[in-house]
Enzyme design. Structure first.
Site, mmCIF file in Angstrom:
data_model
loop_
_atom_site.group_PDB
_atom_site.id
_atom_site.type_symbol
_atom_site.label_atom_id
_atom_site.label_comp_id
_atom_site.label_asym_id
_atom_site.label_seq_id
_atom_site.Cartn_x
_atom_site.Cartn_y
_atom_site.Cartn_z
ATOM 1 N N HIS A 198 0.852 -1.181 0.000
ATOM 2 C CA HIS A 198 0.000 0.000 0.000
ATOM 3 C C HIS A 198 0.889 1.232 0.000
ATOM 4 C CE1 HIS A 198 -3.384 2.597 0.973
ATOM 5 N NE2 HIS A 198 -4.186 1.549 0.940
ATOM 6 N N ALA B 101 7.617 -19.631 13.843
ATOM 7 C CA ALA B 101 6.494 -18.817 14.324
ATOM 8 C C ALA B 101 6.878 -17.355 14.433
ATOM 9 C CB ALA B 101 6.026 -19.342 15.676
#
Length: 211
Positions: A135, A182
């Site tokens: 963006h 993770a």
């Protein structure tokens, strides 16, 4: 389950089958009993280009959504989409999830500008996010008016495993048999068979080096 399907009668038949099955992962076996697979009655499907292979599983609270100009979503044979995943395509983007790949709960797959391509036998832990676009942040326009850009599609090769909370950004390839730890943020390619950790994710060893 022999009458299951996406229509009103099919969803009612699925709901009846649910009465005799445990919730959550306990319903995955139901997908084996009908080539149309299992689609939870509580799943929301608002997509004209959804392509479903045989024996797929779509769990409770899953949303599959198509924005204007969005490409197809394809779930190949025995693909499993567990509870509360959000899968959406917008202009220039499509999503493909390979055979016997498992997307665990609360993941976000948002394909705009480029595609998300997930291979076969891929394991994706809960709370992962996939964004094949960026963006704009230029100072002369409101954030909501900024254009989207992309470095290219996200490609997850066969037999990869992504741990809890991994974020994958545009233009990234995660190689065959790679493992991503993770909480990692993947902003560049991960080679085949590599174990990668961190933000940004970097290779720490090869799986072949583990004794």
């Amino acid at each position: 389950m022999q009458f299951a399907g996406r229509g009103i009668f099919g969803r009612f038949s699925t709901r009846m089958a649910c009465w005799f099955a445990a919730p959550y992962y306990g319903r995955a076996y139901l997908a084996q009993y009908n080539p149309k697979g299992y689609i939870s009655p509580s799943a929301t499907i608002y997509h004209r280009n959804l392509r479903l292979g045989p024996n797929i599983f779509i769990g409770d609270g899953v949303v599959i959504f198509q924005s204007p100009g969005g490409g197809e979503v394809r779930l190949k044979e025995r693909a499993h989409i567990y509870d509360n995943n959000y899968i959406q395509t917008g202009s220039g983007g499509s999503i493909s999830i390979g055979c016997n790949s498992h997307i665990h709960p609360r993941c976000q797959l948002s394909a705009y500008k480029s595609d998300i391509i997930i291979g076969d036998e891929v394991q994706i832990a809960p709370n992962c996010a996939f964004y094949p676009y960026n963006h704009g942040v230029a100072p002369d326009r409101l954030i909501q008016e900024q254009p989207l850009t992309s470095r290219g599609s996200i490609v997850i090769e066969d037999d990869a495993w992504l741990g809890f909370g991994v974020i994958v950004l545009d233009g990234v390839r995660i190689g065959k048999g790679a493992v991503v730890g993770a909480g990692s943020i993947v902003s560049s390619d991960i080679p085949d068979g590599t174990i990668a950790l961190g933000a940004p994710a970097r290779g720490v060893k090869l799986r072949s080096e583990i004794q």
